[in-house]
Design an enzyme around this catalytic site. Sequence first.
Site, PDB file in Angstrom:
ATOM      1  N   ASP A   1       0.828  -1.161  -0.039  1.00 46.92           N
ATOM      2  CA  ASP A   1      -0.038  -0.026   0.031  1.00 46.92           C
ATOM      3  C   ASP A   1       0.839   1.442   0.051  1.00 46.92           C
ATOM      4  OD1 ASP A   1      -2.695   1.335   0.627  1.00 46.92           O
ATOM      5  OD2 ASP A   1      -1.452   2.078   2.147  1.00 46.92           O
TER       6      ASP A   1
ATOM      7  N   GLU B   1       1.939  -0.437  -5.092  1.00 50.92           N
ATOM      8  CA  GLU B   1       1.048   0.600  -5.455  1.00 50.92           C
ATOM      9  C   GLU B   1       1.950   1.799  -5.347  1.00 50.92           C
ATOM     10  OE1 GLU B   1      -3.348   2.619  -3.782  1.00 50.92           O
ATOM     11  OE2 GLU B   1      -1.696   2.059  -2.422  1.00 50.92           O
TER      12      GLU B   1
END
Length: 677
Positions: free
Chosen positions: A332, A369
């Site tokens: 993330d 990401e």
Amino acid sequence: MSYPLGATVYPNGVNFCLFSKTCESLELLLFDTPDAAQPSKVIPLDPNVNRTFYYWHVFIPGMKAGQIYGYRADGLHLPEAGYRFDPDKILLDPYTKAVVNDENYSRGAASQPGNNCAEAFKSVVVDPKAYDWEGDLPLRIPYSETIIYELHVGGFTRHPSSGLPANKRGTYAGLVEKIPYLKDLGITAVELMPIHQFDEQDAVLPLKNYWGYSTVAFFAPHRAYSSRRDPLGPVEEFKDMVKAFHKAGLEVILDVVFNHTAEGNHNGPTLCFRGLDNALYYILEEEDEQYYSNYSGCGNTVKANYEIAGQLIVDSLRYWVSEMHVDGFRFDLASIFSRDKNGYPIDDAPILWIIKSDPVLAGTKLIAEAWDAGGLYEVGSFAGDRFTEWNGQYRDDIRSFVKSDPGKVQQLAARIMGSPDIYPKTDREPHCSINFITCHDGFTINDLVSYNDKHNEANGEKNRDGCNYNVSWNCGEEGLTDNPAIEALRLQQIKNFMTILFVSQGTPMILMGDEVRRTQSGNNNAYCQDNELSWFDWSDIGKQADILRFMKGIIRFTQERHMFRINTILQAEGQHLPYITWHGLHLDQPNWEEDSRYLAFSLRHPDTGEYLHIMLSSHWEPLVFELPPLRSGQYWHRIVDTGLSAPHDLYDVKMAPPVKALRYRVNPRSSVVLMAK
């Protein structure tokens, strides 16, 4: 012993080891029960005996796995200088493998002055070796054969319609019960939204943090997802789940949140890192160190490229691979890894090179990401060639084309080709691009074709939260409709998205429930909605049989074609390699102009003989496309035509009807896949 960190079980006892550079005194607390208001024993650590360099350690003879413990640390409390020691607060071991007392935990008690013993998270001694893996080994499915299904462990089976007993709903064990469904769908890997122990109270009360991007302990599986309530239950149940998935041929990928923690901003709770070495774990504002640099958008930023925080990240990854047998990670806001100890972007960030070259992680999937909330965007330029990347540009460009935005045909072609404009290195496999239309963050695919605007009022933030840029189209009416024409168009648009996704080069990812049109009623930021708004409603399987059948069919078709499993970028025609040829309404004449809303292309695999012709139109009127000529005795056969109603929208290869004409009429806003045979 000063190694390893955490609580390590030996035949004759347990060794405790913890890093703290700046604390002045440290106590190990032992508890008889998770909710104990006082420790049963307090063990002060003597810095002259129990400290080696910055590592505090003590061996307790006779102790076994299952012991509940915590720490108290004392030292300077000068927030303006980065010191936040609080001797009243119970601290988790940063390396704890399990966490208890979630039922009585209070975020408020950890944020306010005073003793929080009864309401604190507590650590548990775990022996990772005390488990029979029955010969379980990593699957190592190549990216070229991978189809990822992003799901929420709690939300996947928590709905009463799941058919599970109440104690299994929303758990690792409940997920095991749904393996046959996932296998039948055709996916090869589940990407679990955060399962590291997180703080469910990190939300606008009385709502809960549902998504889990609020980590408390990076080595511990989230206790609320376990059907077992004993101290060691979540660890063993998680292992049982991974083992069951592997036996079924499915990989397990974890969404990991190393960019921030649940301790939040300067007003947040003291749970662990803040109370042990605040300035070593977090990037602080240079002008005033009582404030946290917030490149995560969640209050603080982990100092990933500095001292102990970087070591913790790597050790956590190694643990989940070596001891918990997971197959990979999705990072993330991974671009935070590209920031130095002061938050400035740097090239060749040490933490990234350590991760990519680590031998324990060598066979795992590493998915980045590649952006953060501070404006750093690295899609296509993330460190080296080891990481694959969520391709946010793929999502936006495919959405734009399908909703008929002008000037998107060239971008469509690039996304279908594996985004060579974004990933220009010729030695990179096309599967480095993780292609997706939807993910947890944003609209579901049903809402993408049902809403022009977000509707997040239920989040308690007056609809200010969530992204305003959704590239969505409601097909003529906002939200639910009883207009059959609009409903038919929405279904057709969903099929268009899925067709383009699965015929594109790259690794496809779909969101939990998109195959049955799961809706969040227009909420594009349901991070705090632990209710039926976010849960998978299993009754939708019967209600949405049409789209589920289509999804299974397009997955099966592409998985069975060598053309969609190649490891090289498609070539131009003329080489003895799989190749692509672009067309428009006329063969070999693609229309790249601003007002073009259609594209056709042929895919050919000389070695296997596979020959496909695909026509994509987001135009609102029917269009007639020329078809490539075939040798005598061969015909094009219609596999997919989203402009036709079920069951004629998708056929199995053996039953596909022939197309004997030299042209094909593509209905408005439709996708067509033909196969020569």
